[in-house]
Design a protein around this motif. Structure first.
Motif, short mmCIF file in Angstrom:
data_model
loop_
_atom_site.label_atom_id
_atom_site.label_comp_id
_atom_site.label_asym_id
_atom_site.label_seq_id
_atom_site.Cartn_x
_atom_site.Cartn_y
_atom_site.Cartn_z
N ARG A 183 -1.21 -0.39 1.25
CA ARG A 183 -1.54 -1.43 2.21
C ARG A 183 -1.49 -0.90 3.63
O ARG A 183 -2.34 -1.24 4.47
CB ARG A 183 -0.56 -2.61 2.06
CG ARG A 183 -0.65 -3.34 0.73
CD ARG A 183 -2.06 -3.79 0.42
NE ARG A 183 -2.14 -4.54 -0.83
CZ ARG A 183 -3.26 -4.73 -1.51
NH1 ARG A 183 -4.40 -4.22 -1.08
NH2 ARG A 183 -3.25 -5.43 -2.64
N GLU A 186 -4.62 1.20 4.17
CA GLU A 186 -5.82 0.40 4.33
C GLU A 186 -5.93 -0.18 5.74
O GLU A 186 -7.04 -0.35 6.26
CB GLU A 186 -5.83 -0.73 3.31
CG GLU A 186 -6.05 -0.27 1.86
CD GLU A 186 -5.96 -1.40 0.86
OE1 GLU A 186 -6.43 -1.23 -0.26
OE2 GLU A 186 -5.41 -2.48 1.23
N ARG A 187 -4.79 -0.45 6.36
CA ARG A 187 -4.82 -1.06 7.70
C ARG A 187 -4.86 -0.02 8.81
O ARG A 187 -5.55 -0.21 9.81
CB ARG A 187 -3.59 -1.95 7.89
CG ARG A 187 -3.54 -3.14 6.94
CD ARG A 187 -2.20 -3.85 7.04
NE ARG A 187 -2.09 -4.93 6.07
CZ ARG A 187 -0.97 -5.60 5.83
NH1 ARG A 187 0.14 -5.30 6.48
NH2 ARG A 187 -0.96 -6.57 4.92
N LEU A 199 -8.62 5.85 -3.51
CA LEU A 199 -8.91 4.46 -3.15
C LEU A 199 -10.41 4.19 -3.12
O LEU A 199 -10.85 3.06 -3.33
CB LEU A 199 -8.29 4.13 -1.79
CG LEU A 199 -6.76 3.99 -1.76
CD1 LEU A 199 -6.27 3.84 -0.33
CD2 LEU A 199 -6.32 2.80 -2.60
N ALA A 204 -7.01 -0.94 -5.89
CA ALA A 204 -5.75 -0.64 -5.21
C ALA A 204 -4.58 -0.58 -6.18
O ALA A 204 -3.70 0.30 -6.06
CB ALA A 204 -5.48 -1.70 -4.14
#
Length: 219
Positions: A183, A186-187, A199, A204
């Motif tokens: 997570r 991804e950010r 990914l 995920a």
């Protein structure tokens, strides 16, 4: 024949902390669900989650709220008192687990691995008494249950999902820690090309299991 490594009294004490943590969390969920179910019989409902339970506790504490009869309010106040005690015990248990992870050099080294926090580091120190009983990192991952299940015959290798055998507690926390890393990646992005490529090819949650396997080998 594979033998179980002997644990020290300190490791057994750490294991008790983690087992008590699981029991207290189950009790908190059980009491919260009981409060939610009982008070809903009188038409008082709240959103899912801890904030919803806090709203229900405010209704229970408000003696001027006519929606809840007196006898029912008394029972709900007993449940609320039990919930408060369990919450305090969980906080104290978490403080001791965090202190145990930071107290040893091994625990501090494990926490340097992305996705391995204080709780997981303490659990590894407690549950893996002697790492030398595993010849390779894959053996440890297999003991945790993070390797594919084999359905092979006739010279054809068929690998399925993870076996889910072995230590469920470590496996669950490894996957949760891996999801936190994903997570964040991804950010904010990541400098790990292996994870970026994974990914791009897999969902995920599948990538989280693969990362959990990798972290177990690093441990």
């Amino acid at each position: 024949m594979r033998f179980v490594a002997v644990k020290s009294p300190e490791q057994q004490s750490l294991m008790m902390l983690h087992r008590l943590r699981l029991m207290l969390n189950r009790q908190r969920t059980q009491i919260s669900n009981a409060i939610r179910a009982h008070i809903s019989e009188f038409g008082v409902v709240a959103p899912v989650g801890r904030l919803g339970v806090e709203r229900l506790l405010e209704v229970v504490a408000d003696a001027g709220d006519d929606r809840v009869p007196g006898d029912a309010r008394l029972c709900l106040q007993m449940l609320a008192a039990q919930l408060e005690v369990v919450k305090r015990q969980i906080l104290e248990n978490d403080r001791r687990v965090l202190a145990s992870a930071r107290r040893t050099e091994l625990g501090r080294r494990l926490m340097d691995i992305p996705g391995v926090g204080s709780l997981l580091a303490s659990a590894f120190v407690a549950l893996v008494a002697d790492p030398t009983v595993f010849k390779t990192g894959r053996d440890l991952a297999a003991w945790i249950g993070l390797v594919p299940k084999q359905n092979s015959s006739g010279g054809k290798d068929r690998l399925g999902s993870i076996t889910r055998a072995g230590n469920r507690y470590l496996r669950q926390m490894l996957v949760v820690g891996a999801m936190a890393v994903i997570r964040y990646a991804e950010r904010h992005g990541t400098k790990r090309p292996w994870l970026v490529q994974l990914l791009a090819r897999r969902p995920a949650k599948v990538a989280a299991v693969a990362l959990a396997n990798k972290n177990a080998r690093m441990v």
